[in-house]
Write a protein that holds these residues in place. Sequence first.
Motif, PDB file in Angstrom:
ATOM      1  N   PHE A 183     -26.038  -4.508  -9.116  1.00 38.21           N
ATOM      2  CA  PHE A 183     -24.847  -3.664  -8.987  1.00 38.21           C
ATOM      3  C   PHE A 183     -25.019  -2.359  -9.756  1.00 38.21           C
ATOM      4  CE2 PHE A 183     -20.795  -2.169 -10.736  1.00 38.21           C
ATOM      5  CZ  PHE A 183     -20.210  -1.766  -9.542  1.00 38.21           C
ATOM      6  N   SER A 221     -27.350   0.017  -8.008  1.00 36.92           N
ATOM      7  CA  SER A 221     -26.670   0.569  -6.833  1.00 36.92           C
ATOM      8  C   SER A 221     -25.731   1.682  -7.267  1.00 36.92           C
ATOM      9  CB  SER A 221     -25.904  -0.546  -6.124  1.00 36.92           C
ATOM     10  OG  SER A 221     -25.004  -0.018  -5.173  1.00 36.92           O
ATOM     11  N   TYR A 278     -26.521 -18.391  -2.819  1.00 36.96           N
ATOM     12  CA  TYR A 278     -25.410 -17.445  -2.913  1.00 36.96           C
ATOM     13  C   TYR A 278     -25.724 -16.305  -3.879  1.00 36.96           C
ATOM     14  CZ  TYR A 278     -22.064 -20.235  -0.209  1.00 36.96           C
ATOM     15  OH  TYR A 278     -21.409 -20.887   0.794  1.00 36.96           O
ATOM     16  N   LYS A 314     -28.676 -15.055  -4.546  1.00 38.83           N
ATOM     17  CA  LYS A 314     -29.605 -14.145  -3.883  1.00 38.83           C
ATOM     18  C   LYS A 314     -28.840 -13.231  -2.920  1.00 38.83           C
ATOM     19  CE  LYS A 314     -32.968 -14.030  -0.222  1.00 38.83           C
ATOM     20  NZ  LYS A 314     -32.034 -13.730   0.874  1.00 38.83           N
ATOM     21  N   ILE A 315     -27.915 -13.800  -2.157  1.00 41.67           N
ATOM     22  CA  ILE A 315     -27.171 -12.995  -1.182  1.00 41.67           C
ATOM     23  C   ILE A 315     -26.314 -11.949  -1.902  1.00 41.67           C
ATOM     24  CG2 ILE A 315     -25.678 -13.086   0.840  1.00 41.67           C
ATOM     25  CD1 ILE A 315     -26.253 -16.169   0.938  1.00 41.67           C
ATOM     26  N   LEU A 316     -25.732 -12.332  -3.038  1.00 45.51           N
ATOM     27  CA  LEU A 316     -24.966 -11.366  -3.831  1.00 45.51           C
ATOM     28  C   LEU A 316     -25.831 -10.170  -4.201  1.00 45.51           C
ATOM     29  CD1 LEU A 316     -22.785 -13.311  -6.445  1.00 45.51           C
ATOM     30  CD2 LEU A 316     -22.023 -11.453  -4.972  1.00 45.51           C
ATOM     31  N   ASN A 331     -28.534  -9.132  -2.682  1.00 42.32           N
ATOM     32  CA  ASN A 331     -28.784  -8.379  -1.451  1.00 42.32           C
ATOM     33  C   ASN A 331     -27.579  -7.509  -1.098  1.00 42.32           C
ATOM     34  OD1 ASN A 331     -30.508 -11.177   0.117  1.00 42.32           O
ATOM     35  ND2 ASN A 331     -31.355  -9.488  -1.075  1.00 42.32           N
ATOM     36  N   THR A 332     -26.397  -8.049  -1.284  1.00 43.67           N
ATOM     37  CA  THR A 332     -25.182  -7.295  -0.949  1.00 43.67           C
ATOM     38  C   THR A 332     -25.091  -6.024  -1.796  1.00 43.67           C
ATOM     39  OG1 THR A 332     -24.092  -9.372  -0.392  1.00 43.67           O
ATOM     40  CG2 THR A 332     -22.668  -7.461  -0.713  1.00 43.67           C
ATOM     41  N   PHE A 333     -25.522  -6.124  -3.044  1.00 44.48           N
ATOM     42  CA  PHE A 333     -25.526  -4.949  -3.913  1.00 44.48           C
ATOM     43  C   PHE A 333     -26.786  -4.096  -3.689  1.00 44.48           C
ATOM     44  CE2 PHE A 333     -22.673  -7.521  -6.917  1.00 44.48           C
ATOM     45  CZ  PHE A 333     -21.525  -6.909  -6.442  1.00 44.48           C
ATOM     46  N   GLY A 334     -27.582  -4.453  -2.693  1.00 40.76           N
ATOM     47  CA  GLY A 334     -28.685  -3.579  -2.280  1.00 40.76           C
ATOM     48  C   GLY A 334     -30.040  -3.861  -2.914  1.00 40.76           C
TER      49      GLY A 334
END
Lengths: 452, 452
Positions: free
Chosen positions: B145, B148, B168, B170-172, B174-177
């Motif tokens: 985060f 980003s 989950y 890892k996906i978090l 990824n969501t923050f780039g």
Amino acid sequence: MEKKILLNEKDMPTQWYNIVADMPNKPLPPLHPGTKQPIGGEDLAPLFPMDLIQQEVSAERYIDIPEEVQEAYRIWRPTPLIRATELEKALKTDCKIYYKYEGTSPSGSHKPNTAIPQAYYNKKAGVKRIITETGAGQWGTALSFACSHFGIDCEVYMVRISFNQKPYRKILMNTFGAKVYASPSTNTQAGRSALEANPDTPGSLGLAISEAIEIAAGDEDTKYSLGSVLNHVLLHQTIIGQEAKKQLEYTGDYPDVIIAPLGGGSNFAGLSFPFIKDKIEGKSVRCVAVEPASCPKLTKGKFMYDFGDTQGYTPLLPMFTLGHTFTPAAIHAGGLRYHGASVLCSQLLKDGLIEANAIQQLECFEAGVLFAKAEGIVPAPEANHGIAQVIREVNRAREEGVQKNILFNLCGHGFVDMAAYQDYFDGKLVNHSFTDEELTVALKDIEVLQPQ
Amino acid sequence: MEKKILLNEKDMPTQWYNIVADMPNKPLPPLHPGTKQPIGGEDLAPLFPMDLIQQEVSAERYIDIPEEVQEAYRIWRPTPLIRATELEKALKTDCKIYYKYEGTSPSGSHKPNTAIPQAYYNKKAGVKRIITETGAGQWGTALSFACSHFGIDCEVYMVRISFNQKPYRKILMNTFGAKVYASPSTNTQAGRSALEANPDTPGSLGLAISEAIEIAAGDEDTKYSLGSVLNHVLLHQTIIGQEAKKQLEYTGDYPDVIIAPLGGGSNFAGLSFPFIKDKIEGKSVRCVAVEPASCPKLTKGKFMYDFGDTQGYTPLLPMFTLGHTFTPAAIHAGGLRYHGASVLCSQLLKDGLIEANAIQQLECFEAGVLFAKAEGIVPAPEANHGIAQVIREVNRAREEGVQKNILFNLCGHGFVDMAAYQDYFDGKLVNHSFTDEELTVALKDIEVLQPQ
């Protein structure tokens, strides 16, 4: 100016706002499916305690929030109103964007706002056990916490496919002390019949409702509880909009547009109803309900009498609906996959007091990821629908060369929904629209239900 | 009295507190493992930007928080201080229990407090990419985060077993780039060697550190970042305790006991250091660091020079340690499975300014479930250690017939850790203690590292 506009607990509203008192056209009455005559409160008595039934039919403008409920609300309320400064920068807009954040609650969404009073009134009525159903799990989590708080047993019938796909939600409910069953279960006649017909059935919300109602109706000490749609549920959620109004007063800004996703209607109602009061009194404010394109009851459904559940156990409700046998496309915003809109929201839409818009899920997830990177909160897939609409409003304002104040409800966080984001990143999500023909099928089925 | 004591953004502390200025015995210097001579800041320059190195060695009492960092902090800070009224009722105690809640941050823990300034100083130094390792994923999420936010690329080497078990997280990231690699990877020599030796290796934090350092050291535009242990990391976390102090002033209460879990030390330091300043100045306050019984460096380790990482790439640090080759038992509080304690916390323990206590994980989960039901927040498994100690203090106060003010750090929520709770409910978790003999093995190995 502070980014987060906080309210002290002592300034938390002490009454819920009942929009029925101010609606120019009052909602039509629910009807008995056999006689097509208006039903009375006593018809609901096997399922709900009398205090909630009275709220369901009340026309009083304000209803006091009991002290015990206020105290429980203070576990997480008031929630913050946040100026989306970082999203504004990312969108390069001079619009002011505010969001009310309901994700700080025990279940991570707005649902405990009604779970707490529902558990309280049941406790007061001597109820020992509350049964409910849950789809994605948000509502079941909220009720589990509320029942734990007031010392009532809680049992949740969770749609089997969600039970298997969303184990974290089930564990959350267990942590708050609830029993969780995959639906269909062998505990009820409805469940056993469904399992006999198809041992591998994924279940459905309609079936889970049937199971919960069957148990509640058959046991004097047990009641049923619903997380959206009903008038008293929407009433309880108005604490959101009332808080937001007070918080906005500190900023000196009044919203030009108010946005929230709509599944059954409780999230949208919670934020918007206190502002629709202003609109009825002459103030200029647009209220936009956002639905998924895969379940377009507001934009493509019809205003008709229909059942609230798939099986046809409830009274007939006057609402915008796609038909109670309509099956929404499988999208990740489980909270928005409901065939109808609450009676109150439906009447307001019919009267032009609110607007509706349908958005595809890819646009919603794109909006959600942008929001997460900017504001540091990963939204629930349901909440992404509101954010997508915010971005549309910002673009429209830019085209029109105007500045707007936008308020939306960030109804929950997505920490327990990360699998949906993975599917989005993996390109597994698709948009989906129904043809006009597909949308008529379930509607045709309910023509026979209409009163003459 | 309000349950949640909120601080306005304008009252957020504008300086970090550096306890080195007030420590009666200054921390011993880190040593070069070859020469056993104190290392200088320039030795760290390949890995960290100069501003952070200066903070690492600073003796200034207060260090200004840059305006850009303050602005980013305001995305979620100040965090609430909450009176645990419902836990007090559940425990039937007249002790006053307060907790500082760090779970409202973008990653759901205290980690962004240092991720944000670390990303900022790297950006300021022209760094294009930051590499880090993560075990359970909290730190990787926070840095994702932060990077980003400041527009820097972020790559995270996540211990393979966590990568597989905690999708989950890892996906978090990824969501923050961020890009996330399972470690060992084929991107580094260290990773390739490990995979050659054992293609099925679950990985380890030590190995992930090696991979991250290897890449950062080999690329001019890339730096490395660490989420705990180092002085500058602990420094950044002192915003927690400084806020808590201001918030407690509103209540008129001063804590008798301050409690926080200790993994590397940043969570504990963040809350306690500003109060230890008072203690050094003569005030009476106990500060208790809580560690898992399965990794008892504070209660059963030795104060010795040791490596900070498993592979032996870092300088030698003077700390309470079990030896850098010690393997903690597999417990669910991944953030506490570290062989040593930060230099600053170790010196304070040696000097009797703080206390330490080790607790088994079953007691911790029992405390966490009680807390969740009462306060509506499911704690991270790490945070449960603090809560278990709170309950011990309450019981002790009852036995002694005294009333105490207790303050603890609820360092994060458990929404992404629900699998741990399922294991607890399923009876799959066990307590674990090491024998004295088992605890000497890794310590023997580091005797040769000690300076003469």
